[in-house]
Write a protein that holds these residues in place. Sequence first.
Motif, PDB file in Angstrom:
ATOM      1  N   ALA A  32      -6.946   5.285  19.546  1.00  0.00           N
ATOM      2  CA  ALA A  32      -6.233   5.738  18.176  1.00  0.00           C
ATOM      3  C   ALA A  32      -5.232   4.649  17.753  1.00  0.00           C
ATOM      4  N   VAL A  33      -5.239   4.458  16.609  1.00  0.00           N
ATOM      5  CA  VAL A  33      -4.388   3.198  16.036  1.00  0.00           C
ATOM      6  C   VAL A  33      -3.448   3.934  14.825  1.00  0.00           C
ATOM      7  N   VAL A  34      -2.252   3.636  14.932  1.00  0.00           N
ATOM      8  CA  VAL A  34      -1.163   3.957  14.132  1.00  0.00           C
ATOM      9  C   VAL A  34      -0.431   2.564  13.672  1.00  0.00           C
ATOM     10  N   LEU A  35      -0.131   2.514  12.360  1.00  0.00           N
ATOM     11  CA  LEU A  35       0.615   1.608  11.789  1.00  0.00           C
ATOM     12  C   LEU A  35       1.789   2.136  11.178  1.00  0.00           C
ATOM     13  N   ILE A  36       3.221   1.968  11.593  1.00  0.00           N
ATOM     14  CA  ILE A  36       4.220   2.484  10.708  1.00  0.00           C
ATOM     15  C   ILE A  36       5.218   1.427  10.568  1.00  0.00           C
TER      16      ILE A  36
ATOM     17  N   ARG B 165       1.019  -1.338   0.042  1.00  0.00           N
ATOM     18  CA  ARG B 165       0.041  -0.033   0.040  1.00  0.00           C
ATOM     19  C   ARG B 165       0.804   1.356  -0.133  1.00  0.00           C
ATOM     20  N   ARG B 166       0.341   2.257  -0.392  1.00  0.00           N
ATOM     21  CA  ARG B 166       0.776   3.465  -0.449  1.00  0.00           C
ATOM     22  C   ARG B 166       0.703   4.136   0.802  1.00  0.00           C
ATOM     23  N   PRO B 167       1.585   5.162   1.222  1.00  0.00           N
ATOM     24  CA  PRO B 167       1.560   5.815   2.484  1.00  0.00           C
ATOM     25  C   PRO B 167       0.111   6.557   2.569  1.00  0.00           C
ATOM     26  N   ASP B 168      -0.228   7.189   1.365  1.00  0.00           N
ATOM     27  CA  ASP B 168      -1.687   7.881   1.426  1.00  0.00           C
ATOM     28  C   ASP B 168      -2.760   7.161   1.264  1.00  0.00           C
ATOM     29  N   LEU B 169      -2.487   5.950   1.136  1.00  0.00           N
ATOM     30  CA  LEU B 169      -3.828   5.079   0.695  1.00  0.00           C
ATOM     31  C   LEU B 169      -4.981   5.069   2.015  1.00  0.00           C
ATOM     32  N   GLU B 170      -4.414   5.309   3.133  1.00  0.00           N
ATOM     33  CA  GLU B 170      -4.968   5.183   4.290  1.00  0.00           C
ATOM     34  C   GLU B 170      -6.052   6.222   4.436  1.00  0.00           C
ATOM     35  N   GLN B 171      -5.948   7.583   3.665  1.00  0.00           N
ATOM     36  CA  GLN B 171      -6.793   8.517   3.840  1.00  0.00           C
ATOM     37  C   GLN B 171      -7.890   8.321   2.673  1.00  0.00           C
ATOM     38  N   SER B 172      -7.886   7.512   1.897  1.00  0.00           N
ATOM     39  CA  SER B 172      -9.232   7.187   0.898  1.00  0.00           C
ATOM     40  C   SER B 172      -9.944   5.934   1.146  1.00  0.00           C
ATOM     41  N   ALA B 173     -11.224   5.613   0.735  1.00  0.00           N
ATOM     42  CA  ALA B 173     -12.007   4.735   0.913  1.00  0.00           C
ATOM     43  C   ALA B 173     -11.374   3.533   0.223  1.00  0.00           C
ATOM     44  N   PRO B 174     -11.493   2.305   0.609  1.00  0.00           N
ATOM     45  CA  PRO B 174     -11.311   1.316  -0.083  1.00  0.00           C
ATOM     46  C   PRO B 174     -12.027   0.976  -1.451  1.00  0.00           C
TER      47      PRO B 174
ATOM     48  N   VAL C 161      -0.865   3.948   8.323  1.00  0.00           N
ATOM     49  CA  VAL C 161      -2.252   4.077   8.717  1.00  0.00           C
ATOM     50  C   VAL C 161      -2.274   4.727  10.041  1.00  0.00           C
ATOM     51  N   ALA C 162      -3.290   5.706   9.939  1.00  0.00           N
ATOM     52  CA  ALA C 162      -3.626   6.410  11.035  1.00  0.00           C
ATOM     53  C   ALA C 162      -5.147   6.681  11.107  1.00  0.00           C
ATOM     54  N   ASN C 163      -5.924   5.964  11.894  1.00  0.00           N
ATOM     55  CA  ASN C 163      -7.497   6.251  12.052  1.00  0.00           C
ATOM     56  C   ASN C 163      -7.741   7.428  12.445  1.00  0.00           C
ATOM     57  N   PRO C 164      -8.840   8.025  12.309  1.00  0.00           N
ATOM     58  CA  PRO C 164      -9.398   9.250  12.635  1.00  0.00           C
ATOM     59  C   PRO C 164      -9.212   9.640  14.104  1.00  0.00           C
TER      60      PRO C 164
END
Length: 414
Positions: A59-63, A29-38, A71-74
């Motif tokens: 809060a969840v962060v994947l690095i 996945r690209r780093p910015d993919l988490e900001q868009s819907a599947p 990924v960083a959830n809202p």
Amino acid sequence: MSSSVALLVGGVVGLVVGVLVATLLRRPRRPDLEQSAPSDGAAPEAVLSRRLLDLIDPAVVLIDPDDVVLVANPAARSLGIVRDTRLLVPELLELARAVRDGGRRRAEVSLPGSVVGGGPRQVGVLGVRLERGSDPAAGPVALVLQDVTEARRVEAVRRDFVANVGHELKTPVGALSLLAEAIEDAADDPETVRRFATRMTHEADRLARLVRELIDLSRLQGGEPLPELVPVEVDTVIAEAVDRTKLAASAKQIAIVTGGEGGLVVRGVEYQLATAVTNLLANAVAYSPEHTRIAVSARARAGFVEITVTDNGIGIPREDRSRVFERFYRVDQSRASRTGGTGLGLAIVKHVATNHGGSVSVWSEEGLGSTFTLRIPLAAGADTPATPGPAGDAPAEHDLAGGPPAADAPKGRS
């Protein structure tokens, strides 16, 4: 981390890891993919898993191994700990590196106010490796953060409360023990026995008042559900409070003057409101000199009833005004010992006001006296005066001792 917080964080981490594995590790996945819907072509379970990740409170962060945020959830972004693909808190980056080297880690991290906006926050963090291939350190790390600021504040308050209660109980209990020994030694001296017995009665009354106020405070703080709010006549509340305080005021030849608007109605619990006003009057009596007067009045203003108690007492130093509503806080410890105060009366007033959707405030100047204002919402449909009160929220002109108490303060004596 305390066991309760650890269980809370640990309870959600399995779900979070499962969601991350299902949605993020199936393909690069690209780093910015988490900001868009599947995408529409994504598997239904992946879409649902990602939506679930976005909805959960922790809060969840994947690095990744290069400390890039995948990924960083809202919830994580609302904390302010992530900007674009960077994790802004060095302590969290250090924890992630420790997780890569040694596996699962738990910690508590302080988030500075400059990051989260507002005051600093305390978070419980659980870090886990999402292993890929034969090299665990090459996989991403998931950090699950749960805000524990309020839990830590409550724990601190509870510790202080228990310590303060122990200290306050120790004084009258110790005095009773010493007085009992003195009476035993003076058994052949009736006059000494009577003097010590009087003192024992005073200490017993102080102990009983402390226990009673502790019970009241416990109920007001949520130990018991708040009774149903019903229409309460303010005149009745004030009359009851004056009646309860009359004896103590008479002993110091202090006149209690009542006035203001009549016929006002609030929604509340009558005995709690009467206790709050009684505590304000008792405080005024305790800290006023003899041969003075105390004014209590009520008026409707901006949807609230303002009940004010004004005295000619010693006043409150500026540095103490913000703390007078804290439990066990006393401006003058030596004077409190003489008056038998418990340091809980104004704290009870504050909690009564809060439980009724209102507030309590104080105006005071040393040597001029004090004005306490209890604001309680008017009952729905209650009439308000056609003429508005003075502009702004500052107290009105002081008619007793040169400072500002309530408007419509009575001019005569009771």
